[in-house]
Each structure stands twice: as structure tokens, then as C-alpha cells.
Design a protein around this motif. Structure first.
Motif, PDB file in Angstrom:
ATOM      1  N   THR A  40       0.856  -1.184   0.000  1.00  0.00           N
ATOM      2  CA  THR A  40       0.000   0.000   0.000  1.00  0.00           C
ATOM      3  C   THR A  40       0.893   1.235   0.000  1.00  0.00           C
ATOM      4  N   VAL A  41       0.572   2.185  -0.869  1.00  0.00           N
ATOM      5  CA  VAL A  41       1.274   3.463  -0.925  1.00  0.00           C
ATOM      6  C   VAL A  41       0.325   4.544  -0.417  1.00  0.00           C
ATOM      7  N   VAL A  42       0.727   5.264   0.613  1.00  0.00           N
ATOM      8  CA  VAL A  42      -0.063   6.372   1.145  1.00  0.00           C
ATOM      9  C   VAL A  42       0.704   7.663   0.896  1.00  0.00           C
ATOM     10  N   THR A  43       0.053   8.598   0.222  1.00  0.00           N
ATOM     11  CA  THR A  43       0.645   9.893  -0.102  1.00  0.00           C
ATOM     12  C   THR A  43      -0.026  10.952   0.780  1.00  0.00           C
ATOM     13  N   PHE A  44       0.763  11.867   1.308  1.00  0.00           N
ATOM     14  CA  PHE A  44       0.251  12.785   2.320  1.00  0.00           C
ATOM     15  C   PHE A  44      -0.414  14.026   1.733  1.00  0.00           C
ATOM     16  N   THR A  45      -0.009  14.479   0.556  1.00  0.00           N
ATOM     17  CA  THR A  45      -0.607  15.660  -0.088  1.00  0.00           C
ATOM     18  C   THR A  45      -0.714  15.403  -1.588  1.00  0.00           C
ATOM     19  N   LEU A  46      -1.391  16.307  -2.286  1.00  0.00           N
ATOM     20  CA  LEU A  46      -1.532  16.195  -3.739  1.00  0.00           C
ATOM     21  C   LEU A  46      -0.376  16.830  -4.503  1.00  0.00           C
ATOM     22  N   GLY A  47       0.532  17.491  -3.810  1.00  0.00           N
ATOM     23  CA  GLY A  47       1.629  18.154  -4.508  1.00  0.00           C
ATOM     24  C   GLY A  47       1.192  19.395  -5.254  1.00  0.00           C
ATOM     25  N   GLU A  48       0.252  20.125  -4.661  1.00  0.00           N
ATOM     26  CA  GLU A  48      -0.324  21.290  -5.339  1.00  0.00           C
ATOM     27  C   GLU A  48       0.686  22.386  -5.650  1.00  0.00           C
ATOM     28  N   GLY A  97      -7.683  11.299   3.104  1.00  0.00           N
ATOM     29  CA  GLY A  97      -8.475  11.445   1.884  1.00  0.00           C
ATOM     30  C   GLY A  97      -7.851  12.476   0.966  1.00  0.00           C
ATOM     31  N   ALA A  98      -8.117  12.358  -0.328  1.00  0.00           N
ATOM     32  CA  ALA A  98      -7.492  13.229  -1.328  1.00  0.00           C
ATOM     33  C   ALA A  98      -7.801  14.693  -1.044  1.00  0.00           C
ATOM     34  N   GLY A  99      -6.751  15.488  -0.880  1.00  0.00           N
ATOM     35  CA  GLY A  99      -6.905  16.922  -0.676  1.00  0.00           C
ATOM     36  C   GLY A  99      -7.117  17.342   0.770  1.00  0.00           C
ATOM     37  N   HIS A 100      -7.083  16.400   1.712  1.00  0.00           N
ATOM     38  CA  HIS A 100      -7.329  16.781   3.108  1.00  0.00           C
ATOM     39  C   HIS A 100      -6.234  17.716   3.613  1.00  0.00           C
ATOM     40  N   TRP A 101      -4.983  17.331   3.369  1.00  0.00           N
ATOM     41  CA  TRP A 101      -3.869  18.224   3.680  1.00  0.00           C
ATOM     42  C   TRP A 101      -3.198  18.668   2.399  1.00  0.00           C
ATOM     43  N   ARG A 102      -2.747  19.904   2.398  1.00  0.00           N
ATOM     44  CA  ARG A 102      -2.216  20.523   1.189  1.00  0.00           C
ATOM     45  C   ARG A 102      -0.690  20.587   1.239  1.00  0.00           C
ATOM     46  N   ASP A 103      -0.090  20.499   0.075  1.00  0.00           N
ATOM     47  CA  ASP A 103       1.346  20.700  -0.099  1.00  0.00           C
ATOM     48  C   ASP A 103       1.754  22.027   0.551  1.00  0.00           C
ATOM     49  N   SER A 104       2.761  21.965   1.412  1.00  0.00           N
ATOM     50  CA  SER A 104       3.188  23.156   2.161  1.00  0.00           C
ATOM     51  C   SER A 104       4.168  24.030   1.397  1.00  0.00           C
ATOM     52  N   ARG A 116      -4.717  24.765   5.198  1.00  0.00           N
ATOM     53  CA  ARG A 116      -4.730  23.314   5.018  1.00  0.00           C
ATOM     54  C   ARG A 116      -3.340  22.740   4.769  1.00  0.00           C
ATOM     55  N   ALA A 117      -2.317  23.575   4.765  1.00  0.00           N
ATOM     56  CA  ALA A 117      -0.965  23.068   4.541  1.00  0.00           C
ATOM     57  C   ALA A 117      -0.618  22.019   5.592  1.00  0.00           C
ATOM     58  N   LEU A 118       0.090  20.987   5.150  1.00  0.00           N
ATOM     59  CA  LEU A 118       0.427  19.896   6.060  1.00  0.00           C
ATOM     60  C   LEU A 118       1.203  20.401   7.279  1.00  0.00           C
ATOM     61  N   VAL A 119       2.034  21.420   7.075  1.00  0.00           N
ATOM     62  CA  VAL A 119       2.804  21.942   8.214  1.00  0.00           C
ATOM     63  C   VAL A 119       1.915  22.618   9.248  1.00  0.00           C
ATOM     64  N   THR A 150      14.689  13.855   3.624  1.00  0.00           N
ATOM     65  CA  THR A 150      15.452  13.610   2.400  1.00  0.00           C
ATOM     66  C   THR A 150      16.264  14.836   2.010  1.00  0.00           C
ATOM     67  N   TYR A 151      15.584  15.894   1.562  1.00  0.00           N
ATOM     68  CA  TYR A 151      16.289  17.095   1.121  1.00  0.00           C
ATOM     69  C   TYR A 151      15.773  18.349   1.812  1.00  0.00           C
ATOM     70  N   GLY A 152      15.011  18.176   2.887  1.00  0.00           N
ATOM     71  CA  GLY A 152      14.616  19.313   3.701  1.00  0.00           C
ATOM     72  C   GLY A 152      13.254  19.888   3.442  1.00  0.00           C
ATOM     73  N   HIS A 153      12.498  19.341   2.493  1.00  0.00           N
ATOM     74  CA  HIS A 153      11.163  19.880   2.235  1.00  0.00           C
ATOM     75  C   HIS A 153      10.314  19.743   3.494  1.00  0.00           C
ATOM     76  N   PRO A 154       9.571  20.791   3.869  1.00  0.00           N
ATOM     77  CA  PRO A 154       8.765  20.719   5.092  1.00  0.00           C
ATOM     78  C   PRO A 154       7.804  19.540   5.133  1.00  0.00           C
ATOM     79  N   ASP A 155       7.200  19.180   4.007  1.00  0.00           N
ATOM     80  CA  ASP A 155       6.289  18.041   4.006  1.00  0.00           C
ATOM     81  C   ASP A 155       7.029  16.727   4.211  1.00  0.00           C
TER      82      ASP A 155
END
Length: 297
Positions: A40-48, A97-104, A116-119, A150-155
Motif C-alpha cells: 500500500t502506498v499512502v501519499t500525504f498531499t496532492l503536490g499542489e 483522503g485526497a486533498g485533506h492536507w495541502r502541499d506546504s 490546510r498546509a500539512l505543516v 530527504t532534502y529538507g522539504h517541510p512536508d
């Protein structure tokens, strides 16, 4: 409390944005699916907040555009998973769910102010959501990120925090056998850069130390993905708004046009659980090494 759920192997892979799954663990996903593992792959944001490569979909961006990129990237993720797993075999699943948290967005960007940003999520809500998924799926193995994201992205940093806390929070319902960080070993990265035979127009080579990696002796596990390498490469191509694959099929670049090798091994650091059988290099070659069956309490 959950008792033995059977001997079937179950792998939970956690990522911040669509494309991370293919970049960091695409070969591992494909390899273990081929071996009959329930993945199972779980993605935290949509990468908006991603930057878009090329002109075709450039107006979908959040900053001054239509702010429709996240929805489009769901399609890219679904397409990549179809390549890795077979059509319809592995569908996108998003934390909350899709779009619950947003790319920060990147650190310091205005995107981090979005409510709604994940941060900006409450400390406990995403942890509870992921702990519930762990209790539902009962994975023996979980893959997340290192403290640096990985490379410091807040998400990515949030994925580290949330996954670490959720594994602990779920333990009274399901105790994970092995928790890994997805990383890159330094020598294979350097060798992969050195093996590049040509530099596509507009790309540049990475500066020394520019791409994140770990010293070889800190990497506990290396998974050989050479048998599914072509599928990993094609999955990267499916994320066309974010990734460009070189004509050679052995390198890729993000919107920054920095060459990165596509490696035939994917690397991990075991941070919770017991290390299984290792080879002459001292590394595990199987994420499930030492896992004798489902373990629960």
C-alpha cells in the motif's frame, strides 16, 4: 488487541507528494508486488505547490495559475502506480483522503501560510489518521523518511514526524516489525553520476554533495530493483509535470534540471526492528529479512 493475522507479507510505503513514490521507492514497490507482497502506498498531499516542467500544463500551478495541479497529479500518480503494479492493481490513497492536507511548498514560501498546509496540521490529527491505517492494514514493514526529510522539504519532514509517531501510536493495536527510512547510499550515487554519458540540453551536473546521501556504512539495506528497472523508469515518465527522464533512460531531472541517476538499487536505513540476514557488505537485501510472520498484540 490483534493476534496473528497470518503469514502474508504486507508493506506500507509513505510519501509526501505524487512522484516521490517512483523516485525513491518505485523499484521496491514493483519488486515486492511481483513477489506477492500486499503493498500500500499512502501519499500525504496532492503536490499542489509543485513547479511544472514545460508549457502544456504550466497554467495549472498554484502561484498565479489555476491552482489545479494537485488534481492533475492524482492522475499522474495513478498512471505511475499502474506501471509499477499493473492496471488498476494499486490505486492512489491519500492520508485523510485526497486533498485533506495541502502541499506546504518549500520552506519560507507563502504556501506554508495556507490553513490546510500539512505543516499547519494539528500535531495529533495526521498521526491518528496514519495510526488508524497501520491498525487497518497491519503491515510488518513500513517505509518513511529520515529526520531531514530527504532534502529538507517541510512536508518530507512531516512525513518523518508523523510516521515515527504513528508507528508508536498504533502499537497497542498493531506493532510493526520493521520501520525503515528511504535514503540514498553515497557511493552508488557518485558512481551513478559518473556513469552518465551525456548531459541533455539545459541540464547541469550536481555539485559535490548537492544531492542528499548517506555514508555507505550507515545504510542497512539495499534492495536490488534491476529486474523491474524499466518499470521504475516508465513510472518516472508518468510524472511528466515534475520529472524529465533523459533519453538514455538512466538519469532524470526535476524542474531544477540537475541530473540525478536512476539507480538499480534502492537504499534504506532500519530504524526500528531487528536486522535480518545480511550479505558480505553487512547489508540486508530484503526488507522482510528476519520477519517470520505477522506479529500483533
Amino acid at each position: 488487541m490483534i493476534r496473528d493475522a497470518g503469514s502474508s507479507r504486507r508493506l506500507l510505503v509513505l510519501h509526501a507528494h505524487p512522484d516521490d513514490e517512483s523516485i525513491m521507492t518505485g523499484g521496491t514497490i514493483a519488486r515486492y508486488l511481483d513477489a506477492g507482497v500486499d503493498v500500500t502506498v499512502v501519499t500525504f498531499t496532492l503536490g499542489e505547490e509543485g513547479e511544472v516542467i514545460g508549457d502544456t500544463w504550466a497554467q495549472l500551478v498554484a502561484d498565479g495559475g489555476a491552482d489545479q495541479l494537485g488534481g492533475y497529479r492524482i492522475g499522474e500518480l495513478a498512471s505511475a502506480l499502474d506501471v509499477l503494479a499493473g492496471a488498476g492493481a494499486l490505486r492512489p490513497r491519500f492520508l485523510g483522503g485526497a486533498g485533506h492536507w495541502r502541499d506546504s511548498g518549500m520552506a519560507g514560501s507563502p504556501a506554508a501560510e495556507h490553513p490546510r498546509a500539512l505543516v499547519n496540521a494539528s500535531p495529533d490529527e495526521p498521526v491518528t489518521a496514519l495510526a488508524d491505517i497501520i491498525a487497518e492494514l497491519r503491515p510488518q514493514v513500513v517505509i518513511g523518511y529520515d529526520p531531514a526529510g530527504t532534502y529538507g522539504h517541510p512536508d518530507h519532514r512531516q512525513v518523518y514526524r508523523i510516521s515515527t509517531e504513528a508507528v508508536a501510536a498504533a502499537a497497542d493495536r498493531w506493532r510493526v516489525d520493521k520501520h525503515y527510512w528511504s535514503v540514498t547510499a553515497r557511493t552508488p550515487l557518485i558512481d551513478g553520476i559518473g556513469a552518465a554519458r551525456s548531459l541533455p540540453a539545459g541540464w547541469r551536473m550536481p555539485a559535490d554533495g548537492e544531492l542528499p546521501s548517506y555514508p555507505d556504512d550507515e545504510v542497512s539495506t539495499a534492495v536490488d530493483v534491476s529486474a523491474v528497472y524499466d518499470r521504475k523508469v516508465e513510472a518516472l515518465r508518468r510524472h511528466a509535470t515534475q520529472v524529465t527522464v533523459a533519453p538514455s533512460g538512466t538519469e532524470y531531472a526535476l524542474s531544477n534540471n540537475i541530473l540525478q541517476p536512476i539507480l538499480a538499487e534502492e537504499h534504506f536505513i532500519l530504524v526500528e526492528g531487528e536486522r535480518g540476514e545480511t550479505d558480505a557488505t553487512g547489508r540486508e537485501r530484503d526488507l522482510f529479512a528476519g520477519v517470520t510472520g505477522a506479529r500483533g498484540r
